[in-house]
Motif scaffolding. Structure first.
Motif, PDB file in Angstrom:
ATOM      1  N   GLU A 179       1.036  39.203 -17.129  1.00  0.00           N
ATOM      2  CA  GLU A 179       1.849  39.061 -15.909  1.00  0.00           C
ATOM      3  C   GLU A 179       1.519  40.151 -14.896  1.00  0.00           C
ATOM      4  O   GLU A 179       1.346  39.875 -13.702  1.00  0.00           O
ATOM      5  CB  GLU A 179       3.335  39.128 -16.261  1.00  0.00           C
ATOM      6  N   MET A 180       1.434  41.399 -15.350  1.00  0.00           N
ATOM      7  CA  MET A 180       1.142  42.505 -14.435  1.00  0.00           C
ATOM      8  C   MET A 180      -0.266  42.390 -13.865  1.00  0.00           C
ATOM      9  O   MET A 180      -0.490  42.649 -12.672  1.00  0.00           O
ATOM     10  CB  MET A 180       1.325  43.841 -15.156  1.00  0.00           C
ATOM     11  N   PHE A 181      -1.209  41.993 -14.713  1.00  0.00           N
ATOM     12  CA  PHE A 181      -2.592  41.856 -14.247  1.00  0.00           C
ATOM     13  C   PHE A 181      -2.704  40.768 -13.190  1.00  0.00           C
ATOM     14  O   PHE A 181      -3.351  40.961 -12.151  1.00  0.00           O
ATOM     15  CB  PHE A 181      -3.499  41.540 -15.434  1.00  0.00           C
ATOM     16  N   GLU A 182      -2.093  39.623 -13.453  1.00  0.00           N
ATOM     17  CA  GLU A 182      -2.172  38.518 -12.491  1.00  0.00           C
ATOM     18  C   GLU A 182      -1.475  38.868 -11.186  1.00  0.00           C
ATOM     19  O   GLU A 182      -1.893  38.411 -10.109  1.00  0.00           O
ATOM     20  CB  GLU A 182      -1.580  37.254 -13.102  1.00  0.00           C
ATOM     21  N   ALA A 183      -0.414  39.687 -11.267  1.00  0.00           N
ATOM     22  CA  ALA A 183       0.264  40.111 -10.041  1.00  0.00           C
ATOM     23  C   ALA A 183      -0.643  40.993  -9.187  1.00  0.00           C
ATOM     24  O   ALA A 183      -0.616  40.925  -7.953  1.00  0.00           O
ATOM     25  CB  ALA A 183       1.548  40.870 -10.387  1.00  0.00           C
ATOM     26  N   GLU A 184      -1.469  41.812  -9.843  1.00  0.00           N
ATOM     27  CA  GLU A 184      -2.389  42.691  -9.125  1.00  0.00           C
ATOM     28  C   GLU A 184      -3.683  41.974  -8.739  1.00  0.00           C
ATOM     29  O   GLU A 184      -4.404  42.442  -7.862  1.00  0.00           O
ATOM     30  CB  GLU A 184      -2.727  43.914  -9.980  1.00  0.00           C
ATOM     31  N   HIS A 185      -3.990  40.870  -9.455  1.00  0.00           N
ATOM     32  CA  HIS A 185      -5.231  40.119  -9.198  1.00  0.00           C
ATOM     33  C   HIS A 185      -4.870  38.643  -8.999  1.00  0.00           C
ATOM     34  O   HIS A 185      -5.090  37.814  -9.879  1.00  0.00           O
ATOM     35  CB  HIS A 185      -6.202  40.268 -10.372  1.00  0.00           C
TER      36      HIS A 185
ATOM     37  N   ASN B  78      -6.172  36.212  -7.622  1.00  0.00           N
ATOM     38  CA  ASN B  78      -7.238  35.213  -7.718  1.00  0.00           C
ATOM     39  C   ASN B  78      -7.800  35.074  -9.123  1.00  0.00           C
ATOM     40  O   ASN B  78      -8.823  34.414  -9.337  1.00  0.00           O
ATOM     41  CB  ASN B  78      -8.378  35.554  -6.746  1.00  0.00           C
ATOM     42  N   ILE B  79      -7.141  35.719 -10.102  1.00  0.00           N
ATOM     43  CA  ILE B  79      -7.562  35.596 -11.492  1.00  0.00           C
ATOM     44  C   ILE B  79      -6.406  35.066 -12.327  1.00  0.00           C
ATOM     45  O   ILE B  79      -5.285  35.584 -12.253  1.00  0.00           O
ATOM     46  CB  ILE B  79      -8.030  36.948 -12.081  1.00  0.00           C
ATOM     47  N   GLU B  80      -6.656  34.028 -13.096  1.00  0.00           N
ATOM     48  CA  GLU B  80      -5.660  33.474 -14.011  1.00  0.00           C
ATOM     49  C   GLU B  80      -6.136  33.684 -15.444  1.00  0.00           C
ATOM     50  O   GLU B  80      -7.276  33.364 -15.782  1.00  0.00           O
ATOM     51  CB  GLU B  80      -5.447  31.986 -13.750  1.00  0.00           C
ATOM     52  N   VAL B  81      -5.257  34.239 -16.276  1.00  0.00           N
ATOM     53  CA  VAL B  81      -5.596  34.514 -17.666  1.00  0.00           C
ATOM     54  C   VAL B  81      -4.931  33.463 -18.551  1.00  0.00           C
ATOM     55  O   VAL B  81      -3.702  33.373 -18.604  1.00  0.00           O
ATOM     56  CB  VAL B  81      -5.132  35.921 -18.092  1.00  0.00           C
ATOM     57  N   ILE B  82      -5.720  32.660 -19.226  1.00  0.00           N
ATOM     58  CA  ILE B  82      -5.217  31.622 -20.124  1.00  0.00           C
ATOM     59  C   ILE B  82      -5.104  32.220 -21.524  1.00  0.00           C
ATOM     60  O   ILE B  82      -6.097  32.615 -22.124  1.00  0.00           O
ATOM     61  CB  ILE B  82      -6.157  30.404 -20.165  1.00  0.00           C
ATOM     62  N   ASN B  83      -3.886  32.305 -22.024  1.00  0.00           N
ATOM     63  CA  ASN B  83      -3.638  32.923 -23.325  1.00  0.00           C
ATOM     64  C   ASN B  83      -3.675  31.864 -24.426  1.00  0.00           C
ATOM     65  O   ASN B  83      -2.832  30.974 -24.464  1.00  0.00           O
ATOM     66  CB  ASN B  83      -2.269  33.621 -23.287  1.00  0.00           C
TER      67      ASN B  83
END
Length: 460
Positions: free
Chosen positions: A78-84, A86-91
């Motif tokens: 969540e924190m990473f996607e908020a800072e980036h 244009n990047i989506e992390v599929i877990n």
């Protein structure tokens, strides 16, 4: 984590690409993540959104579903996607070992390699490194602001040069020393005033505890990794971490007399009454419960047990402490050869362009100082970095563990982690249980060596 999931060593560390279930895509799959796209890893894709090109990367770890670290991974994503944006992390994380292993192997075999993933040992890693499935992370170490914060030697465990493949192929996310957790209240009731430092002192401690009416050392060996971990510690203190590596490179045999002696010493502990009656059929949950409730005085476990202790309602939760696994007085040269399990992340070597850069960015974010501090302070799990310390108000047992980790000089992980045979883990652990149920140490060693010889014949 070094339960039936987790396991390789460092500093002999075993490393792990770990990731868990994200709330928005915790199903373990995603239709877009399975598509192939130029410049992407299978399991990752690029798509367009209103803000321009949006890059997707996938992560697959054992931190899925109800695993205690699943919320940590979700929070990091969540924190990473908020800072980036244009990047989506599929877990795609899965906690159950067999399901995870099967899915990962299938994904790699079908060209759907996750962008980032966990794997527990050398078996598979050498082949994947040779075939380009894994990224050589050596160039990433040039980012000194990020890499210098790791514990000394953290990247050397996944230096595959000794297996004939140049390069480093893992990034450590956490370390877990294995120690003897004990109940000071029960020790005091048994008249024990000094913690054992040598094996002879441990034998005396066991005798006093047994005489007091408690289980000296609780073991739930129905989950065979519990017995495997005990053997790891005896092995390293008796003949050292390098001997385990030599078994993996075939410079040493399981039938060598010193290896056979490690089995004999383990069996002697049972004969001494160190463990509860019928421990071979007791599961790990019962082992944990007996210890938390004061029915057993000691357990051997990794540092991950601290979070379980802190979260428990045990009347002894604030009293529990630990001591290093004792050493053999006549083998002082191996006093510092200690079990240290490590969680490590691997990056797919099949990515290019923006997807590759996004995966690297996320791994650095996840393993950087800020997220490692979050993992330690909020979730009670040890970091892989020396620049992260426990807070002043942290439980004493956690602060003690962080300090102890810094004293480890020659670490090693599960013995099987150094072996290229993927089936050897079950052979070793099942053979140990067979020994506890009647086989001799010599028969145990011969059974394991036979499996090694058959593997080498098939491979050759």
């Amino acid at each position: 984590m070094r339960k039936p999931m987790n396991r390789l060593l460092i500093v002999g560390l075993a490393l792990v690409f770990i990731l868990a279930g994200c709330g928005k895509s915790n199903s373990g799959s995603n239709s877009e993540a399975g598509t192939s796209n130029s410049g992407t890893s299978s399991g990752s894709s690029a798509k367009q959104d209103a803000g321009g090109q949006k890059v997707q990367i996938s992560i697959m770890t054992r931190w899925g579903e109800s695993d205690p670290l699943a919320p940590f991974l979700n929070e990091v994503i969540e924190m990473f996607e908020a800072e980036h944006p244009n990047i989506e992390v599929i877990n795609e994380s899965i906690s159950e070992e067999a399901s995870y292993n099967n899915k990962l192997k299938t994904s790699i075999a079908t060209g759907q390699t996750p962008s980032i993933f966990y794997w527990p040992g050398v078996a598979g890693i050498v082949e994947w490194a040779e075939n380009g499935v894994l990224m050589d992370v050596t160039p990433l170490l040039e980012d000194k602001e990020w890499s210098d914060g790791f514990i000394s030697g953290a990247f050397e465990i996944w230096n595959m040069e000794k297996y004939g493949v140049p390069g480093h192929y893992g990034i450590p996310i956490g370390f877990n020393p294995e120690v003897m957790f004990y109940n000071p209240v029960v020790f005091e009731q048994a008249g024990i005033t000094k913690l054992p430092e040598t094996m002879d002192e441990l034998y005396e401690t066991i005798d006093k505890l047994k005489a007091s009416g408690v289980i000296p050392w609780g073991v739930g060996a129905k989950d065979t990794w519990r017995a495997g971990h005990i053997h790891n510690n005896i092995f390293y203190r008796l003949i050292g971490v390098e001997a385990a590596k030599e078994l993996g490179t075939r410079q040493k045999k399981w039938t060598d007399p010193d290896v056979v002696e490690t089995f004999a010493l383990f069996k002697d502990l049972k004969a001494r009454g160190a463990f509860q009656e019928g421990f071979e059929g007791v599961d790990h949950n019962t082992e944990r419960s007996d210890f938390l409730n004061g029915k057993s005085a000691m357990i051997l476990n990794g540092a991950w047990a601290i979070s379980e202790i802190i979260a428990s309602d045990s009347p002894y939760k604030d009293q529990f402490r630990f001591f290093p696994f004792p050493y053999f007085a006549d083998k002082p040269e191996y006093k510092s050869d200690s079990v240290l399990y490590n969680d490590v992340l691997f990056i797919s070597g099949t990515m290019e362009g923006a997807v590759k850069e996004a995966a690297i960015e996320f791994v650095k974010f996840l393993t950087g100082k800020e997220m490692q501090e979050l993992k330690l302070q909020k979730y009670g799990r040890l970091p892989s970095r020396h620049d992260v310390q426990a807070s002043e108000d942290a439980p004493q047992i956690l602060k003690d563990m962080v300090q102890y980790m810094g004293t480890i000089q020659n670490p090693g992980g599960d013995i099987h982690d150094y072996d290229p045979n993927p089936a050897i883990i079950d052979v070793i652990r099942n053979s140990i249980i067979g020994m506890m149920l009647g086989n001799t140490p010599e028969q145990t060693a011969e059974e394991i060596q036979k499996a090694i010889d058959q593997y080498e014949q098939r491979k050759g």
